[in-house]
Design a protein around this motif. Structure first.
Motif, PDB file in Angstrom:
ATOM      1  N   TYR A 376       0.790  -1.163   0.088  1.00 20.40           N
ATOM      2  CA  TYR A 376      -0.075  -0.162   0.256  1.00 20.40           C
ATOM      3  C   TYR A 376       0.860   1.310  -0.002  1.00 20.40           C
ATOM      4  O   TYR A 376       0.725   2.204  -0.769  1.00 20.40           O
ATOM      5  CB  TYR A 376      -0.826  -0.130   1.088  1.00 20.40           C
ATOM      6  N   LEU A 377       1.865   1.220   0.917  1.00 20.58           N
ATOM      7  CA  LEU A 377       2.666   2.294   1.019  1.00 20.58           C
ATOM      8  C   LEU A 377       3.610   2.445  -0.398  1.00 20.58           C
ATOM      9  O   LEU A 377       3.647   3.675  -0.922  1.00 20.58           O
ATOM     10  CB  LEU A 377       3.921   2.261   2.186  1.00 20.58           C
ATOM     11  N   ALA A 378       4.046   1.604  -0.768  1.00 21.78           N
ATOM     12  CA  ALA A 378       4.917   1.795  -2.120  1.00 21.78           C
ATOM     13  C   ALA A 378       3.795   2.262  -3.231  1.00 21.78           C
ATOM     14  O   ALA A 378       4.190   3.021  -4.113  1.00 21.78           O
ATOM     15  CB  ALA A 378       5.293   0.132  -2.587  1.00 21.78           C
ATOM     16  N   ARG A 380       0.951   4.047  -3.101  1.00 19.14           N
ATOM     17  CA  ARG A 380       0.590   5.387  -2.699  1.00 19.14           C
ATOM     18  C   ARG A 380       1.754   6.377  -3.122  1.00 19.14           C
ATOM     19  O   ARG A 380       1.664   7.190  -3.667  1.00 19.14           O
ATOM     20  CB  ARG A 380       0.302   5.649  -1.081  1.00 19.14           C
ATOM     21  N   LYS A 381       3.139   5.916  -3.024  1.00 15.08           N
ATOM     22  CA  LYS A 381       4.245   6.600  -3.368  1.00 15.08           C
ATOM     23  C   LYS A 381       4.369   6.781  -4.792  1.00 15.08           C
ATOM     24  O   LYS A 381       4.786   7.958  -5.393  1.00 15.08           O
ATOM     25  CB  LYS A 381       5.278   6.274  -2.745  1.00 15.08           C
ATOM     26  N   ARG A 389      -6.380   6.312   1.454  1.00 14.49           N
ATOM     27  CA  ARG A 389      -6.315   6.636   2.797  1.00 14.49           C
ATOM     28  C   ARG A 389      -5.375   6.783   3.291  1.00 14.49           C
ATOM     29  O   ARG A 389      -4.227   6.499   3.008  1.00 14.49           O
ATOM     30  CB  ARG A 389      -7.345   5.447   3.449  1.00 14.49           C
ATOM     31  N   GLY A 390      -5.169   7.849   4.276  1.00 26.14           N
ATOM     32  CA  GLY A 390      -3.952   8.421   4.962  1.00 26.14           C
ATOM     33  C   GLY A 390      -4.120   8.714   6.288  1.00 26.14           C
ATOM     34  O   GLY A 390      -5.143   8.700   6.812  1.00 26.14           O
ATOM     35  N   ALA A 391      -2.902   8.741   7.026  1.00 24.14           N
ATOM     36  CA  ALA A 391      -2.903   9.284   8.562  1.00 24.14           C
ATOM     37  C   ALA A 391      -1.768  10.079   8.683  1.00 24.14           C
ATOM     38  O   ALA A 391      -0.654   9.517   8.243  1.00 24.14           O
ATOM     39  CB  ALA A 391      -3.237   8.104   9.324  1.00 24.14           C
ATOM     40  N   GLY A 411       7.621  15.501   0.669  1.00 24.88           N
ATOM     41  CA  GLY A 411       7.647  14.057  -0.016  1.00 24.88           C
ATOM     42  C   GLY A 411       6.399  13.280   0.334  1.00 24.88           C
ATOM     43  O   GLY A 411       6.270  12.216  -0.124  1.00 24.88           O
ATOM     44  N   ASN A 412       5.786  13.522   1.589  1.00 23.08           N
ATOM     45  CA  ASN A 412       4.479  12.862   1.671  1.00 23.08           C
ATOM     46  C   ASN A 412       3.260  13.026   1.043  1.00 23.08           C
ATOM     47  O   ASN A 412       2.399  12.911   1.587  1.00 23.08           O
ATOM     48  CB  ASN A 412       4.532  12.881   3.180  1.00 23.08           C
ATOM     49  N   HIS A 414       0.892  13.046  -1.174  1.00 22.75           N
ATOM     50  CA  HIS A 414       0.810  12.147  -2.370  1.00 22.75           C
ATOM     51  C   HIS A 414      -0.521  12.582  -3.287  1.00 22.75           C
ATOM     52  O   HIS A 414      -0.827  11.797  -4.269  1.00 22.75           O
ATOM     53  CB  HIS A 414       0.483  10.609  -1.951  1.00 22.75           C
TER      54      HIS A 414
END
Lengths: 500, 306
Positions: A376-378, A380-381, A389-391, A411-412, A414
Motif C-alpha cells: 500500500y505504501l509503495a 501510494r508513493k 486513505r492516509g494518516a 515528499g509525503n 501524495h
C-alpha cells in the motif's frame, strides 16, 4: 505496563518508532520538556534567549545535571548530538528536524562534508547556541523531542552499535535502563541523581506482549498496573467505558481520505468538494468505537490556527448540486474510481463507510482496494490511486507538522496537489513570530486546503484509551502519545514499590 | 554412519546456497522496501540509509556481498532493530523457541505414539473412537483457539497456571501443551494407521502363533516396524517446532523466533528474513539426517547404503 513490541532501537537518533520513544522519554531529557498541555517548559536548559528576530537561540544549561555515570551534562554533549543527527553516516530518519538549523540540510545531503559546520555550537560548558537558516516559530518544540536530546560521544565510540545495551548506555533522565531482555521485557530503575529528585517509583517493568487480549488478561489478573491502546481491544473499551479505571483522550493523529488530483474526475475541485460535503464525519466514531473525534479541519483542536469550520459542512444536497455542475448529472456516467487502503481493521471500517455514504448521499459507486501495508505504501508513493486513505501523527505539537504535509515540496504529499498560495501561507506562518498573526495565516491556509481546494477530506482524530489500576496513578500522558512515569506512584494494597 | 553424516553435510552446501539465493531474490521482488513508512523520509535520508546498508549498490553486487558475509557466518544486520545484528537476534530468540519446541515435541511423542498404538490394538472399541475423536479435534481446532481455551480454563478459571509471559518453569506449561496439541494428534493418527497395517503382516501372525505374548509382539515387532513412517515425519516436525510457532509465541508473549517468520517479512527486514529462512533450512537438513540415522537403528536393512 505493556509496550506491545520490542523497541526497534533505544538510540534516539536511529529510531522513529513510538515504542522506542516510550522508553527513551523516561530515561532521557533534553533542553526543554512538554508540560501537561504540551506547553514548553525549561528542563536541562533553565532559560534561553531568542535573538536576531527569532533566528538565533542561546540556551543556558543548569549546573546540577549529571549523566548516569556521574559526569556533568554539558553543552558539548548537545553539540555532539546534533552533529551526529545530521551526519549522513548516522542515517538518522529524524535528521530533517534540524534542516532549519544553519547548514543542517546541506550536511545531511552531503553537500557539506563536515558536520561541525552545523549552526549549533557549545560556547562553553553551560551555553549552547543555535543559529537557524531562517526564523522558525516552532523551533523550541523541537528541543523537547528525543532526537535532539544530548548524547555521550565517548560512550557511542567505545561500544559501537551496542551502546544502547543496559551495561553500556549512559543516560540523564528520571529512570535508568536496568535490564533489557529482547522481545520480552525492559526494566527501568529510579535515577537517584536526577536533578529534580528521584522518581517515587523505584522500578518500572515494561513487557512486550504483542497480543491485545493476552495483555488485557494480564491487566485483569493484576499483573499489569497500566495498559493503553496496544493492550485494549475495542470490545474491552466498550466493556470498561464506565469503569473509574478507564480514561480516553485525543491524540495528535489525524486520518484522512485523499484524492490524486491528477486523475480524472478529481482534477475538478468541484468533484472533490462534492465528495468532501457528502461524508458525515460523525459516523466514524460510531463505527470505530474508540471515541475518536470527528475531524472537520486539517489542524486539530489544541493547536494554533484550529477552526472547526475550516472544512465544508456535511451537506449532501449541496454536494449533489456541485456534482451536477461538474457534468455528472447522470450519475451512471461517473467513472468507477478506486480507493486504496491498507489491510488494517480500522482502515477497512472507515473506507467501507465512505463507500456506503457516497452511494447513499451522492449516488456514486467507488471500488475499494485492499493492500498489505508495505505494498500500500509503495503504491501510494509511486502511482497513487484516485482515492486513498492516509494518516498523519504529529512529531511535535505545532500546526506546521500537519500543514507542511500538503505543500508542493513535501515528499509525503501524495495528492499531487500543488498550490502556490497555500505554500506561501504555510511558509509565512512557519516563520511568523506573532502568535495571533500566525494563527490567522494557518486558518486561511486550512480553509483553502479543506474548503476551497479539497485535495483531502479530514476524517477523524485517533484517541488513546488507557486503564490504570486504582492503586496506581500519576502517569502523565500527552497528545503526542508519549507516556511519562516520572511522577507515577503505586500505593497499597499492591504496594510493590514498582510498577508493571 | 560417519559416511552418511559426511555425505549429508556435502549435499547440504548446494541446498543452502539455493535457499539463500532464492530468498535473496524473492525478498527483493516483493513491492515495498524496509524504509517505506506512513511518513516518507526525505530522499536525502533514504539515500543515507541505503548507503549505510549497501542497498544503493547494484543487486548483483549486493548478492556477492551477501554470500561473502554468509561464508563468514555473518547473517547481516536488521534494518528494523538498528542496533542488533541478525546473529544477535537469532542468538537471543532461538534458544527460547528451541526449549519450548523440544518440550512440545517430547509431549507430542510421549502422548501421540501410545495413543495411536492403543487405538490400533483396540480397534473398533470405545477407546479407539475416543482417541481418534480427540486427535481429529486436535488437528482441526486452530492453535489460537486451543491456546485461548487453555488460558481461560487454567489461567482465569482455575487460576493454577500463569496466563502468559516467560518467567518461571510454570510459565512453560500452557505454551508447551498448546504447541504439542496438533503434533500429538497428527502422530496419533499416523501411528494408528501404521500399526494397523503392520498388524496384518504375516510375520506378526507368525510371532503370535509361536506363542509370544500380545504385549511383547506389539512392542518388539509391531511398533518397531510401524514407527518408520512416524520417524520420517518427526524430522520436519522437529525443525518446525524448535524454530517456534508464531501463534503460540504471540498469545503467550514468549520471546522466541517464531514471530520473525511473519514480522520480518512485514517489515521487509531483508537480512532477518534470510537469516530465519536459512536457520530453518539448516535445522531441517540436520533433523532429516537424524531421521536417516534412526532408520538404520530401527531397520538394519537400511544400513546397506551406508
Amino acid at each position: 505496563m505493556n509496550l506491545g513490541n520490542e523497541p526497534p532501537s533505544l538510540d534516539w537518533h536511529a529510531t522513529t518508532d513510538s515504542t522506542s520513544f516510550d522508553v527513551i522519554a523516561n530515561i532521557m531529557v533534553g533542553l526543554t520538556s512538554y508540560g501537561d498541555d504540551l506547553a514548553i517548559e525549561p528542563c536541562l536548559a533553565s532559560s534561553w534567549d531568542i535573538l536576531d528576530g527569532g533566528s538565533r537561540y542561546v540556551f543556558h544549561l543548569r549546573d546540577d545535571i549529571y549523566w548516569s555515570d556521574g559526569k556533568p551534562v554539558t553543552a558539548f554533549d548537545f553539540q555532539d548530538s546534533w552533529r551526529r543527527l545530521v551526519d549522513p553516516a548516522t542515517g538518522a530518519s529524524y535528521a530533517y528536524m534540524l534542516y532549519d538549523v544553519e547548514n543542517g540540510l546541506k550536511i545531511n545531503n552531503g553537500e557539506i562534508g563536515d558536520p561541525s559546520m552545523l549552526g549549533a555550537h557549545a560556547l562553553d560548558e553551560r551555553t549552547f547556541e543555535v543559529r537557524l537558516a531562517k526564523p522558525v516559530a516552532y523551533f523550541l518544540s523541537l528541543t523537547a523531542v528525543a532526537p535532539t536530546f544530548p548524547v555521550r560521544r565517548d560512550v557511542i565510540e567505545k561500544h559501537g552499535d551496542r551502546w544502547t545495551e543496559p551495561e553500556n548506555i549512559v543516560t540523564n533522565g528520571p529512570f535508568l535502563l536496568d535490564a533489557w531482555q529482547h522481545e520480552y521485557k525492559i526494566e527501568l530503575k529510579a535515577n537517584p541523581r536526577f536533578f529534580s529528585g528521584a522518581p517515587e517509583l523505584s522500578r518500572v517493568k515494561m513487557f512486550m506482549v504483542p497480543e491485545q487480549s493476552t495483555a488485557f488478561l494480564l491487566y485483569e489478573n493484576n499483573e499489569l498496573d497500566y495498559v493503553d491502546n496496544r493492550s485494549f481491544s475495542t470490545s474491552d473499551v466498550e466493556r470498561y467505558a464506565r469503569s473509574p479505571e478507564y480514561r480516553n483522550f485525543p491524540l495528535l493523529r489525524c486520518s484522512y481520505i485523499a484524492f490524486n488530483v491528477q486523475k480524472a474526475p478529481f482534477t475538478d475541485a468541484r468533484v472533490r468538494r462534492a465528495f468532501a460535503m457528502a461524508i458525515d464525519k460523525t459516523v466514524f466514531p460510531r463505527i470505530l468505537r474508540r471515541r475518536e473525534r470527528p475531524l472537520t479541519s486539517w489542524i486539530p483542536e489544541g493547536l494554533t490556527g484550529y477552526a472547526p469550520d475550516s472544512g465544508p459542512p456535511f451537506d449532501p444536497a449541496a454536494a449533489g448540486r456541485l456534482l451536477d455542475q461538474a457534468g455528472f448529472k447522470d450519475r451512471s456516467k461517473f467513472p468507477r474510481v478506486e480507493l486504496l487502503y491498507p489491510n488494517r481493521e480500522d482502515a477497512k471500517l472507515v473506507v467501507e463507510s465512505v463507500q456506503a455514504q457516497l452511494k447513499a448521499n451522492l449516488g456514486v459507486s467507488i471500488e475499494l482496494t485492499n493492500q498489505e501495508w508495505k505494498v500500500y505504501l509503495a503504491r501510494r508513493k509511486k502511482d497513487p490511486t484516485p482515492l486513498f486513505r492516509g494518516a498523519w501523527g504529529a512529531d511535535y505539537p505545532d500546526p506546521e507538522t500537519f500543514m507542511n504535509l500538503f505543500t508542493s515540496v513535501n515528499g509525503n504529499n501524495h495528492t499531487r496537489w500543488h498550490n502556490k498560495l497555500y505554500d506561501s501561507l504555510v511558509s509565512r506562518a512557519a516563520g511568523e513570530q506573532d502568535e495571533k498573526r500566525r494563527a490567522e495565516l494557518y486558518r486561511r491556509a486550512d480553509r483553502l486546503l479543506c474548503r476551497q481546494e479539497a485535495p483531502l477530506i479530514p476524517a477523524y482524530l485517533a484517541t488513546q484509551n488507557v486503564m490504570v489500576k486504582p492503586w496506581a496513578g500519576g502517569i502523565t500522558f500527552n497528545a503526542l502519545d508519549v507516556q511519562y512515569f516520572r511522577n507515577a506512584y503505586v500505593r497499597a494494597p499492591g504496594a510493590k514499590g514498582g510498577a508493571n | 554412519m560417519l559416511v552418511l553424516v559426511f555425505k549429508r553435510i556435502l549435499t547440504a552446501i548446494p541446498v543452502l546456497w539455493i535457499v539463500a539465493s532464492l530468498t535473496f531474490v524473492l525478498v527483493r521482488v516483493v513491492p515495498g522496501g524496509p524504509f517505506d513508512d506512513e511518513r516518507n523520509l526525505p530522499k536525502e535520508i533514504i539515500a543515507n540509509l541505503e548507503a549505510k546498508y549497501h542497498l544503493d549498490r547494484p543487486v548483483s553486487e549486493q548478492y556477492v556481498l551477501y554470500l561473502e558475509r554468509l561464508c563468514r557466518g555473518d547473517l547481516g544486520v536488521s534494518y528494523k532493530y538498528v542496533n542488533r545484528t541478525v546473529n544477535d537476534i537469532l542468538a537471543d530468540a532461538f534458544p527460547v523457541s528451541c526449549k519450548l519446541g523440544l518440550l512440545g515435541l517430547a509431549l507430542a511423542v510421549v502422548a501421540g505414539v501410545p495413543l495411536g498404538a492403543l487405538a490400533a490394538v483396540r480397534r473398533g472399541t470405545f477407546l479407539d473412537y475416543l482417541s481418534m475423536f480427540t486427535s481429529t479435534a486436535g488437528i482441526s481446532v486452530p492453535t489460537f483457539v486451543i491456546g485461548a481455551l487453555l488460558i481461560y480454563v487454567f489461567g482465569i478459571w482455575l487460576k493454577v497456571l500463569p496466563v502468559a509471559l516467560w518467567e518461571t518453569p510454570y510459565h512453560m506449561v500452557l505454551p508447551a501443551v498448546t504447541l504439542a496439541f496438533g503434533p500429538t494428534a497428527y502422530l496419533a493418527r499416523l501411528t494408528r494407521a501404521s500399526v494397523l497395517e503392520t498388524l496384518e503382516k504375516d510375520w506378526v501372525r507368525t510371532a503370535r502363533t509361536k506363542g509370544l505374548s500380545g504385549f511383547a509382539t506389539i512392542v518388539k515387532h509391531v511398533l518397531r516396524n510401524a514407527l518408520v513412517p512416524v520417524v520420517t515425519v518427526l524430522g520436519p516436525l522437529a525443525a518446525i517446532l524448535v524454530t517456534g510457532s508464531f501463534v503460540v509465541e504471540y498469545i503467550y508473549a514468549i520471546p522466541g523466533m517464531g514471530r520473525f517468520f511473519i514480522t520480518a517479512v512485514m517489515n521487509r527486514d531483508y537480512d532477518l528474513i534470510m537469516g530465519t529462512t536459512l536457520l530453518f533450512a539448516i535445522l531441517l537438513i540436520f533433523t532429516n539426517m537424524l531421521v536417516d540415522i534412526t532408520y538404520q537403528i530401527l531397520d538394519p536393512r537400511m544400513r546397506v547404503e551406508g
